[in-house]
Design an enzyme around this catalytic site. Structure first.
Site, PDB file in Angstrom:
ATOM      1  N   LYS A 122      43.846  42.562  35.216  1.00  0.00           N
ATOM      2  CA  LYS A 122      42.888  41.527  34.816  1.00  0.00           C
ATOM      3  C   LYS A 122      43.220  40.962  33.425  1.00  0.00           C
ATOM      4  CE  LYS A 122      40.309  41.396  38.513  1.00  0.00           C
ATOM      5  NZ  LYS A 122      40.350  40.213  39.389  1.00  0.00           N
ATOM      6  N   TYR A 129      43.534  48.250  37.032  1.00  0.00           N
ATOM      7  CA  TYR A 129      42.689  47.052  37.151  1.00  0.00           C
ATOM      8  C   TYR A 129      42.614  46.303  35.810  1.00  0.00           C
ATOM      9  CZ  TYR A 129      38.487  44.471  38.751  1.00  0.00           C
ATOM     10  OH  TYR A 129      37.574  43.513  39.120  1.00  0.00           O
TER      11      TYR A 129
END
Ligand SMILES: NC(=O)c1ccc[n+]([C@@H]2O[C@H](COP(=O)([O-])OP(=O)(O)OC[C@H]3O[C@@H](n4cnc5c(N)ncnc54)[C@H](O)[C@@H]3O)[C@@H](O)[C@H]2O)c1
Length: 249
Positions: free
Chosen positions: A159, A155
């Site tokens: 991101k 993640y």
């Protein structure tokens, strides 16, 4: 203040629920025609129906951002319904947490594909229209996790990647009056977050680290999207706006 949003058309991915659903509502409240799109057709339809009941101009188009043909169909349905697209919010995404030593490849792929390849497909699909009309607002939902979070290597990478993507698009598209910006939310209470194991513990830990001493609401993020989509942000591009209550760690 007139934000210059009346009559514009926005596509918000993953807008069946959570931050995306609040974002389509906030944009609709500013006079934007919205496309509610989500891999979950039922939630997309339910959100569209809520907006229609309030008198807003909204259509629901189920789409999987990971699949090029699905995103192309989404772009065609948007043009057929509203004639154009001015604002794209790449919001679809989710964490799939595990320490890297235990992380299955499938969890790596699912997170990277949805967040990064999803933004690639969706942005590419709307750019020709935005370039031709010499106007566009691309808003990518990153996360405070771009700074790196334990248990979130996939993640955090996605991101952080979306911030690099945003900057590259801003450099390529400025000459067409297309801006590209990212928003990095902190902990925002949504259905997605409430489904996480240890949700209450994570929430209390987030509040303890947040100068404003509360978690974020979907409206906090939707407000930032409205701002970046508006004429008021017309000279801002390539930026990442942290909407974290002041939290960075
Ligand atoms: N909630 C938070 O604390 C928080 C913090 C930082 C960043 N974010 C980011 O904000 C965005 C929205 O988060 P949320 O908390 O509202 O999540 P959520 O899980 O409540 O909603 C996400 C939506 O995306 C949809 N979606 C998932 N995969 C998709 C795909 N392949 N194609 C189309 N739609 C798909 C889901 O069906 C869901 O409706 C995500 O990108 C998330 O990473 C959230």
């Amino acid at each position: 203040m007139d934000l210059g949003l009346k009559g514009k058309v926005a596509v918000v991915t993953g807008s069946g629920r959570g931050i995306g659903a609040e974002t389509v509502l906030a944009l609709a409240q500013e006079g934007v025609k919205v496309v509610v799109t989500d891999i979950d057709a039922e939630s997309a339809r339910a959100t569209q129906q809520r907006l229609a009941a309030l008198g807003f101009d909204a259509i629901a188009v189920p789409a999987d951002v990971c699949r090029a043909e699905s995103v192309e169909a989404l772009a065609r349905a948007t043009i057929d319904a509203f004639g154009s697209v001015h604002i794209l919010v790449n919001n679809a995404g989710f964490p799939r947490d595990n320490y890297l030593a235990k992380m299955p490849e499938s969890d790596w792929d699912a997170v990277i594909d949805t967040i990064l390849k999803g933004a690639y497909h969706c942005t590419k699909a709307v750019l020709p229209m935005m370039m031709a009309q010499r106007f566009g607002r691309i808003i990518n939902i990153s996360s405070r996790a771009h700074l790196g979070n334990p248990g979130q290597a996939n993640y955090s990478a996605a991101k952080a990647g979306i911030i690099g993507f945003t900057r590259a698009v801003s450099l390529e598209q400025g000459r067409y009056n297309i801006t590209a910006n990212a928003i990095a939310p902190g902990f925002v209470e949504t259905e997605g977050i409430r489904a996480l194991p240890h949700y209450q513990r994570i929430k209390q830990a987030a509040i303890a680290k947040t100068p404003l001493e509360r978690v974020g609401t979907p409206r906090d993020i939707a407000n930032a999207v409205v701002y970046l989509a508006s004429d008021a942000a017309g000279y801002i591009t390539g930026e990442t706006l942290h909407v974290t209550g002041g939290r960075y760690s």
